[in-house]
Design an enzyme around this catalytic site. Structure first.
Site, PDB file in Angstrom:
ATOM      1  N   ASP A 298       0.960  -1.168  -0.131  1.00 52.48           N
ATOM      2  CA  ASP A 298       0.063   0.086  -0.211  1.00 52.48           C
ATOM      3  C   ASP A 298       0.977   1.268  -0.001  1.00 52.48           C
ATOM      4  O   ASP A 298       1.639   1.660   1.061  1.00 52.48           O
ATOM      5  CB  ASP A 298      -0.908  -0.012   1.102  1.00 52.48           C
ATOM      6  CG  ASP A 298      -1.845   1.171   1.345  1.00 52.48           C
ATOM      7  OD1 ASP A 298      -1.697   2.000   0.644  1.00 52.48           O
ATOM      8  OD2 ASP A 298      -2.682   1.292   2.170  1.00 52.48           O
TER       9      ASP A 298
ATOM     10  N   TYR B 161      -7.474  15.177  -7.839  1.00 49.04           N
ATOM     11  CA  TYR B 161      -6.542  14.495  -8.982  1.00 49.04           C
ATOM     12  C   TYR B 161      -5.641  15.412  -9.843  1.00 49.04           C
ATOM     13  O   TYR B 161      -4.440  15.374  -9.747  1.00 49.04           O
ATOM     14  CB  TYR B 161      -7.570  13.812  -9.859  1.00 49.04           C
ATOM     15  CG  TYR B 161      -6.761  12.855 -11.176  1.00 49.04           C
ATOM     16  CD1 TYR B 161      -6.280  11.788 -10.626  1.00 49.04           C
ATOM     17  CD2 TYR B 161      -6.418  13.285 -12.387  1.00 49.04           C
ATOM     18  CE1 TYR B 161      -5.651  10.867 -11.498  1.00 49.04           C
ATOM     19  CE2 TYR B 161      -5.692  12.626 -13.216  1.00 49.04           C
ATOM     20  CZ  TYR B 161      -5.275  11.361 -12.788  1.00 49.04           C
ATOM     21  OH  TYR B 161      -4.530  10.489 -13.688  1.00 49.04           O
TER      22      TYR B 161
HETATM   23  P1  NAD Z   1      -5.768   1.386 -13.003  1.00 44.57           P
HETATM   24  O1  NAD Z   1      -6.880   1.755 -11.949  1.00 44.57           O
HETATM   25  O2  NAD Z   1      -6.049   0.628 -14.169  1.00 44.57           O
HETATM   26  O3  NAD Z   1      -4.394   0.802 -12.422  1.00 44.57           O
HETATM   27  C1  NAD Z   1      -3.859   1.657 -11.020  1.00 44.57           C
HETATM   28  C2  NAD Z   1      -3.438   0.355 -10.059  1.00 44.57           C
HETATM   29  O4  NAD Z   1      -3.113   0.965  -8.992  1.00 44.57           O
HETATM   30  C3  NAD Z   1      -4.402  -0.799  -9.509  1.00 44.57           C
HETATM   31  O5  NAD Z   1      -3.970  -2.029  -9.877  1.00 44.57           O
HETATM   32  C4  NAD Z   1      -4.536  -0.558  -8.317  1.00 44.57           C
HETATM   33  O6  NAD Z   1      -4.743  -1.952  -7.565  1.00 44.57           O
HETATM   34  C5  NAD Z   1      -3.138   0.143  -7.718  1.00 44.57           C
HETATM   35  N1  NAD Z   1      -3.433   0.932  -6.568  1.00 44.57           N
HETATM   36  C6  NAD Z   1      -4.384   1.582  -6.273  1.00 44.57           C
HETATM   37  N2  NAD Z   1      -4.192   2.153  -4.986  1.00 44.57           N
HETATM   38  C7  NAD Z   1      -2.965   1.601  -4.608  1.00 44.57           C
HETATM   39  C8  NAD Z   1      -2.012   1.929  -3.458  1.00 44.57           C
HETATM   40  N3  NAD Z   1      -2.607   2.353  -2.323  1.00 44.57           N
HETATM   41  N4  NAD Z   1      -0.910   1.141  -3.292  1.00 44.57           N
HETATM   42  C9  NAD Z   1      -0.693   0.153  -4.229  1.00 44.57           C
HETATM   43  N5  NAD Z   1      -1.450   0.044  -5.392  1.00 44.57           N
HETATM   44  C10 NAD Z   1      -2.278   0.753  -5.673  1.00 44.57           C
HETATM   45  O7  NAD Z   1      -5.111   2.778 -13.599  1.00 44.57           O
HETATM   46  P2  NAD Z   1      -4.504   3.120 -15.072  1.00 44.57           P
HETATM   47  O8  NAD Z   1      -5.502   3.883 -15.824  1.00 44.57           O
HETATM   48  O9  NAD Z   1      -3.523   2.144 -15.614  1.00 44.57           O
HETATM   49  O10 NAD Z   1      -3.557   4.465 -14.360  1.00 44.57           O
HETATM   50  C11 NAD Z   1      -2.500   4.256 -13.868  1.00 44.57           C
HETATM   51  C12 NAD Z   1      -1.696   5.474 -13.640  1.00 44.57           C
HETATM   52  O11 NAD Z   1      -1.620   6.476 -14.811  1.00 44.57           O
HETATM   53  C13 NAD Z   1      -2.316   6.386 -12.758  1.00 44.57           C
HETATM   54  O12 NAD Z   1      -1.309   7.041 -12.016  1.00 44.57           O
HETATM   55  C14 NAD Z   1      -3.069   7.647 -13.435  1.00 44.57           C
HETATM   56  O13 NAD Z   1      -3.202   8.632 -12.785  1.00 44.57           O
HETATM   57  C15 NAD Z   1      -2.025   7.558 -14.559  1.00 44.57           C
HETATM   58  N6  NAD Z   1      -2.794   8.092 -15.858  1.00 44.57           N
HETATM   59  C16 NAD Z   1      -3.610   7.243 -16.489  1.00 44.57           C
HETATM   60  C17 NAD Z   1      -4.263   7.661 -17.678  1.00 44.57           C
HETATM   61  C18 NAD Z   1      -5.299   6.913 -18.568  1.00 44.57           C
HETATM   62  O14 NAD Z   1      -5.718   7.466 -19.444  1.00 44.57           O
HETATM   63  N7  NAD Z   1      -5.402   5.823 -17.899  1.00 44.57           N
HETATM   64  C19 NAD Z   1      -3.985   9.191 -18.297  1.00 44.57           C
HETATM   65  C20 NAD Z   1      -3.074   9.836 -17.398  1.00 44.57           C
HETATM   66  C21 NAD Z   1      -2.470   9.171 -16.127  1.00 44.57           C
END
Ligand code: NAD
Length: 251
Positions: free
Chosen positions: A62, A156
């Protein structure tokens, strides 16, 4: 030189989504990879899927809990060796209008997205500084620069702006001791999470595409290649950079 042969990498939040793609990219270039996630069950499945040419293991963490982060560093070091690459990818969204956002929601988002990056970078960074080298890559967002309408995401946006400035601060502090710290600010990438949002609210896609000069969403593998670049010697003169990858959205 893009090779990561013999190196050890941690990707937080890599059980699924973009983090999993990044883990695939790092392993393909020769790194042993730890899939560090709060969702240990899915992390285990992902690690089993990717384990092969290089060692890929699951670690429960975490990122908001300092003791848990320290345990992650110890466990990865023991299993895979000292850490060369840290990708701070774990992140959550928590959308709500500012006037309705509970303090708890606000704290949650700031805690995972910003405190988490600090804690992981601090503890992995200590080890990297002792060894005199390492690469840290923080996943920020274009939301660090632009406020995306129509999604209300004050927490965010603020957290990701914090990640960008934290990146530069650590980069400057550690620049002459071999540890590089960079960030990536992605635009909308086509992930399961984004597909879910679009299922609920299909009109959103039109707004996004209208605002993206390239007229499409990003592909996760495009982000994966940038992570490999920043993790490798190919980017050896880069530190403190926030690399935007958004199809022109914020231009
Ligand atoms: P996602 O929700 O698919 O994956 C996030 C992962 O983080 C999950 O596996 C979750 O279990 C884990 N997680 C959450 N809280 C946690 C904690 N306290 N400790 C450890 N693990 C934890 O999200 P995603 O779309 O793959 O995004 C990944 C990153 O990319 C994020 O930081 C997001 O802000 C960033 N991002 C995503 C996008 C997009 O379009 N998807 C765009 C810009 C930035």
């Amino acid at each position: 030189n893009f090779s990561l042969e013999g190196e050890t990498a941690i990707v937080t939040g890599a059980a699924q989504g973009l983090g999993k793609q990044m883990a695939i990219g790092l392993a393909e270039m020769g790194a042993d990879v730890a899939i560090a996630d709060i969702n240990y069950e899915d992390a285990t499945g992902t690690a089993a899927e990717l384990d092969g040419e290089t060692d890929v293991v699951a670690v429960e963490v975490d990122v908001t809990d300092e003791a848990s982060v320290e345990a992650m560093v110890d466990s990865v070091t023991e299993q895979l060796g000292p850490i060369d690459v840290l990708v701070n990818n774990a992140g959550i969204a928590g959308n709500a209008p500012a006037e309705e956002m509970t303090y708890e929601m606000w704290r949650n988002v700031l805690s995972v997205n910003l405190d988490g990056v600090f804690l992981c970078s601090k503890h992995v960074g200590q080890q990297m500084l002792e060894r005199g080298g390492g690469q840290i890559i923080n996943i920020s967002s274009m939301s660090a620069m632009d406020v995306n309408v129509p999604q209300p995401q004050a927490g965010y946006n603020a957290s990701k702006a914090g990640v960008s400035q934290l990146t530069k601060s650590m980069a400057v502090e550690w620049a002459d001791r071999g540890v590089r710290v960079n960030a990536i600010a992605p635009g909308y990438m086509r992930t399961d999470l984004v597909d879910e949002v679009l299922e609920e609210n299909p009109s959103m896609e039109e707004t996004w595409l209208e605002n993206t000069p390239m007229g499409r969403l990003g592909r996760p593998e495009e982000l994966r290649d940038l992570v490999v670049y920043l993790a490798s010697d190919a980017s050896s003169f880069m530190t403190g950079s926030v690399v935007v990858m958004d199809g022109g959205y914020t231009s």
